[in-house]
Design a protein around this motif. Structure first.
Motif, PDB file in Angstrom:
ATOM      1  N   VAL A 101       0.837  -1.212   0.000  1.00  0.00           N
ATOM      2  CA  VAL A 101       0.000   0.000   0.000  1.00  0.00           C
ATOM      3  C   VAL A 101       0.866   1.254   0.000  1.00  0.00           C
ATOM      4  CG1 VAL A 101      -1.664   1.340   1.349  1.00  0.00           C
ATOM      5  CG2 VAL A 101      -1.967  -1.124   1.086  1.00  0.00           C
ATOM      6  N   TRP A 102       1.907   1.278   0.823  1.00  0.00           N
ATOM      7  CA  TRP A 102       2.799   2.441   0.854  1.00  0.00           C
ATOM      8  C   TRP A 102       3.514   2.621  -0.490  1.00  0.00           C
ATOM      9  CZ3 TRP A 102       2.664   6.437   3.834  1.00  0.00           C
ATOM     10  CH2 TRP A 102       2.161   6.333   5.129  1.00  0.00           C
ATOM     11  N   GLY A 103       3.867   1.514  -1.104  1.00  0.00           N
ATOM     12  CA  GLY A 103       4.482   1.609  -2.418  1.00  0.00           C
ATOM     13  C   GLY A 103       3.537   2.186  -3.451  1.00  0.00           C
ATOM     14  N   LEU A 104       2.266   1.810  -3.391  1.00  0.00           N
ATOM     15  CA  LEU A 104       1.264   2.366  -4.295  1.00  0.00           C
ATOM     16  C   LEU A 104       1.091   3.868  -4.091  1.00  0.00           C
ATOM     17  CD1 LEU A 104      -1.423  -0.464  -4.047  1.00  0.00           C
ATOM     18  CD2 LEU A 104      -0.105   0.134  -6.087  1.00  0.00           C
ATOM     19  N   LEU A 105       1.153   4.292  -2.857  1.00  0.00           N
ATOM     20  CA  LEU A 105       1.018   5.722  -2.570  1.00  0.00           C
ATOM     21  C   LEU A 105       2.187   6.521  -3.142  1.00  0.00           C
ATOM     22  CD1 LEU A 105      -0.249   5.544   1.129  1.00  0.00           C
ATOM     23  CD2 LEU A 105      -1.534   6.433  -0.829  1.00  0.00           C
ATOM     24  N   LEU A 106       3.384   5.952  -3.089  1.00  0.00           N
ATOM     25  CA  LEU A 106       4.583   6.680  -3.532  1.00  0.00           C
ATOM     26  C   LEU A 106       4.626   6.922  -5.036  1.00  0.00           C
ATOM     27  CD1 LEU A 106       7.514   5.207  -1.403  1.00  0.00           C
ATOM     28  CD2 LEU A 106       6.656   7.538  -1.377  1.00  0.00           C
ATOM     29  N   ILE A 107       3.914   6.093  -5.816  1.00  0.00           N
ATOM     30  CA  ILE A 107       3.981   6.253  -7.263  1.00  0.00           C
ATOM     31  C   ILE A 107       3.363   7.583  -7.705  1.00  0.00           C
ATOM     32  CG2 ILE A 107       1.791   5.169  -7.888  1.00  0.00           C
ATOM     33  CD1 ILE A 107       5.151   4.633  -9.655  1.00  0.00           C
TER      34      ILE A 107
END
Length: 423
Positions: A323-329
């Motif tokens: 989820v955090w990776g998705l936010l960073l994109i």
């Protein structure tokens, strides 16, 4: 065995990524040398009509060509990944893996002799049809891992990709810089080296790869396995994971949502990834070596994070990391799309690499938890095929924008939609 899979995948990716910084220069070569009656001129005329609709200037023809080639290659991956995964559930991982690697070697041979654009396109077709080895590698790791060690195994796949993006483009760019002063057909040297790597990989797998799917755990019927594999090409069936049976309703719904998240993310990711070399070629006037450094920058960040942190994420924290990776994109796309300087551009690349290092291995780890032993290859094949379908659509959609950053609004909306349902 996990490290054998890792080394095989790394060798394959070194050969595969060599071409990334070379694509703009390769297309420039065929534009000058393919002749007025060649395939390049025919495709150019077809693109011209599309270009008139878009109002794109002539200097962006190579972008549209690149989008076409990238989408074609990934569409073929979309077709072959579930077939390779399904057949490996019947015959075992090793024989199907060797067939895929042999096809890759043939594609590099064709690239080395691609004196015209038609042969180069044929090389890309053969290469795309041979890229089932990635999903097979993931299935093999799943075979030999437990739920506690699976995240570490999938992170190793991510590290292989990262190292491939560090070393492969630099090799390709370095060979190009040397060989352009030696001969007109400068691509022969990097293509031949890629072929040598592919042959090395075949030999390595023959000697060191031990079958990971025991006979007693394999699917029993060739006809059923093949029919099931072919059914995975049905897009609706792919998104619904129809071929994965005997799951509870809850697990089925979670797997479907996971597949949709993966598809949306890679659709956006691949659109940016594929146009990076064209963006820097036109906007920052990067040489092949400059682009090699750019891909190395991305790869180093991914390798450090995946090797030092992502592979140690506890199983209970894998979903949160995704989820955090998705936010960073989201901010990464904003920085890259609005970059008026190289410093701003590299900030976006940094966020892009951090996001990718988290999302892809974590989502693959989550997907690998579903299905019985004789369906792991099918699950990972479908998952990989969804990614390939996203990669087939991403480059062409990104390439027809005005030119690179008009996808900003769409990407933010879709990522937010994706995160909302994933959480």
């Amino acid at each position: 065995m996990v490290y054998v899979v890792f080394l095989s995948l790394l060798i394959d990716l070194l050969a595969f990524t060599m071409i990334l910084p070379l694509l703009p220069s390769l297309l420039d070569y065929y534009k000058k040398n393919d002749g007025p009656d060649g395939l390049y001129a025919s495709v150019l005329r077809a693109i011209g009509h599309f270009q008139d609709v878009l109002g794109a200037p002539d200097k962006f023809n190579s972008v549209l060509f690149g989008g076409f080639l990238g989408s074609m290659f990934s569409f073929l991956q979309f077709v072959i990944s579930p077939i390779a995964g399904g057949l490996s559930d019947v015959y075992g991982r090793k024989p199907v893996l060797l067939i895929c690697l042999t096809g890759g070697a043939v594609s590099y041979f064709l690239w080395a002799i691609s004196h015209n654009f038609s042969v180069f396109v044929l090389a890309r077709v053969v290469g795309g049809l041979s890229k089932g080895n990635v999903s097979l590698s993931m299935a093999a790791i799943t075979d030999v891992s437990t739920s506690a060690t699976r995240a570490a195994g999938m992170a190793l796949v991510g590290i292989a990709f990262s190292l491939g993006f560090i070393i492969g483009p630099m090799i390709g760019a370095g060979f190009t810089k040397w060989s352009q002063s030696q001969q007109n057909e400068w691509f022969v040297v990097p293509a031949t080296f890629a072929l040598a790597l592919a042959l090395l990989d075949i030999g390595f797998v023959c000697v060191y790869f031990k079958e990971t799917l025991p006979t007693e755990k394999r699917a029993k019927s060739f006809i059923d396995g093949l029919n099931q594999a072919l059914s995975y090409i049905n897009v609706a069936a792919l998104f619904n994971f129809t071929a994965v049976t005997n799951l509870s309703a809850k697990d089925t719904n979670e797997l479907r949502m996971l597949g949709r998240v993966y598809f949306v993310y890679l659709f956006l990711y691949s659109g940016l990834e594929f146009t990076l070399s064209f963006l820097t070629h036109h906007v920052f006037h990067y040489s092949a070596m400059d682009q090699g450094y750019m891909f190395a920058f991305i790869g180093v960040i991914m390798a450090v994070l995946q090797g030092g942190w992502v592979r140690r994420i506890p199983p209970t924290k894998v979903k949160l990391a995704a989820v955090w990776g998705l936010l960073l994109i989201v901010p990464s796309f904003v920085f890259i799309g609005l970059s008026w300087s190289k410093s701003l551009f590299y900030i976006g690349l940094f966020l892009f690499a951090v996001s990718t290092s988290m999302v892809v291995p974590c989502l693959n780890t989550l997907a690998s938890q579903f299905g019985a032993a004789d369906q792991k290859g099918a699950v990972m094949g479908i998952f990989r095929s969804l990614g390939a379908l996203a990669r087939a659509l991403g480059p062409i959609v990104a390439s027809v924008g005005k030119v690179y950053f008009l996808l900003g609004v769409v990407k933010i909306i879709k990522i937010n939609f994706c995160i909302e349902y994933f959480i």
